[in-house]
Design an enzyme around this catalytic site. Structure first.
Site, PDB file in Angstrom:
ATOM      1  CG  HIS A 119     -14.712  -7.039  69.508  1.00 51.42           C
ATOM      2  ND1 HIS A 119     -15.796  -7.604  68.909  1.00 51.42           N
ATOM      3  CD2 HIS A 119     -14.971  -8.717  70.118  1.00 51.42           C
ATOM      4  CE1 HIS A 119     -15.613  -8.892  68.945  1.00 51.42           C
ATOM      5  NE2 HIS A 119     -15.366  -9.272  70.115  1.00 51.42           N
ATOM      6  CB  CYS A 120     -17.853  -5.316  74.491  1.00 55.39           C
ATOM      7  SG  CYS A 120     -17.538  -5.843  76.303  1.00 55.39           S
TER       8      CYS A 120
END
Length: 265
Positions: A119-120
């Site tokens: 997850h960025c």
């Protein structure tokens, strides 16, 4: 697949994404105003240099926008599992839903994502099967744009001929040094961070391993056939045409992959 809009309600992600957009806007506005247009008018650079900068800038923001709103591979609530593929699915112990192997549950988004890499917060989205190719394009064009900006900053002071100050905007004339120092500082920070991230992403594709799989140490190279790098990249980008790997203005078509290559988290 890959065309659905995916919007994550996360204030932290909004702040990170807003910061990236601010840096992009800053360089897109001030670099042409301070360096490109004045030097072009005085004949120090060609129109090709100006067009190349805007080309990189457009491709960078396009890949950022698409990677942030594209569906990363969210699984439906009641997936239809073919009988021949049931052995390649497993139960998620967090949302109690069936998911394909190599999927992962994102605690920030609240659902499982097919072949989730991580997850960025900088795109406020997960990086999964359906938008991984856009994330790679974002890293690639961000490196090019940052490098181009740093080169222009350097050439403005140490290579190009001095400009005629009387033709400049008053604000630019008074704050030229500060504007370029801010641009160079942001360029160095972003280039250093994104280069390291891009390198780890390339290594993951070459080894057919996601970031989550690396952290969980669940990949056994002995039990999994190693695929050629052309195949792994084609699976990520959804096409065997290498020229299309660099174009964000298209729709990704997933390639069918034999399940004996599968690996799971």
């Amino acid at each position: 697949m890959g065309q659905r809009i995916h919007f994550v309600v996360d204030p932290q992600g909004w702040c990170c994404l807003g910061l990236i957009i601010f840096v992009w806007l800053y360089n897109t506005i001030f670099i042409p105003k301070v360096i490109l247009f004045p030097h072009y008018e005085e004949g120090n650079i060609s129109v090709v240099a100006v067009l190349c900068y805007y080309f990189c800038s457009v491709f960078c923001i396009a890949s950022l926008f698409r990677a942030s709103v594209a569906d990363p591979g969210k699984l439906p609530e009641n997936p239809k599992i073919p009988i021949t593929e049931r052995e390649h699915w497993e139960l998620c112990n967090k949302c109690n839903m069936m998911r394909p192997k190599r999927s992962h549950h994102c605690s920030r988004c609240g659902h499982c994502v097919r072949r989730m890499d991580h997850h960025c917060p900088w795109i406020n989205n997960c990086v999964g099967e359906d938008n991984h190719w856009l994330f790679l394009q974002l890293c690639f064009y961000t490196q090019i744009l940052s490098s181009y900006t740093l080169i222009l900053d350097f050439c403005h002071y140490y290579y190009f001929l001095p400009l005629k100050k009387e033709n400049w905007d008053v604000f630019v004339f008074r704050h030229e040094l500060a504007l370029l120092r801010i641009s160079a500082f942001m360029g160095l920070i972003i280039l250093g961070g994104i280069s390291r991230l891009f390198y780890t992403q390339l290594v993951g594709i070459f080894t057919d391993t996601t970031s989550i799989e690396k952290m969980s140490n669940c990949c056994e190279d002995i039990s999994r056939p190693r695929k050629p790098w052309q195949q792994t990249f084609s699976e990520v980008f959804g096409t065997h045409w290498k020229i299309l790997w660099f174009i964000p203005f298209r729709r990704r078509q997933p390639l069918r992959v034999p399940y004996h290559f599968a690996n799971h988290v």
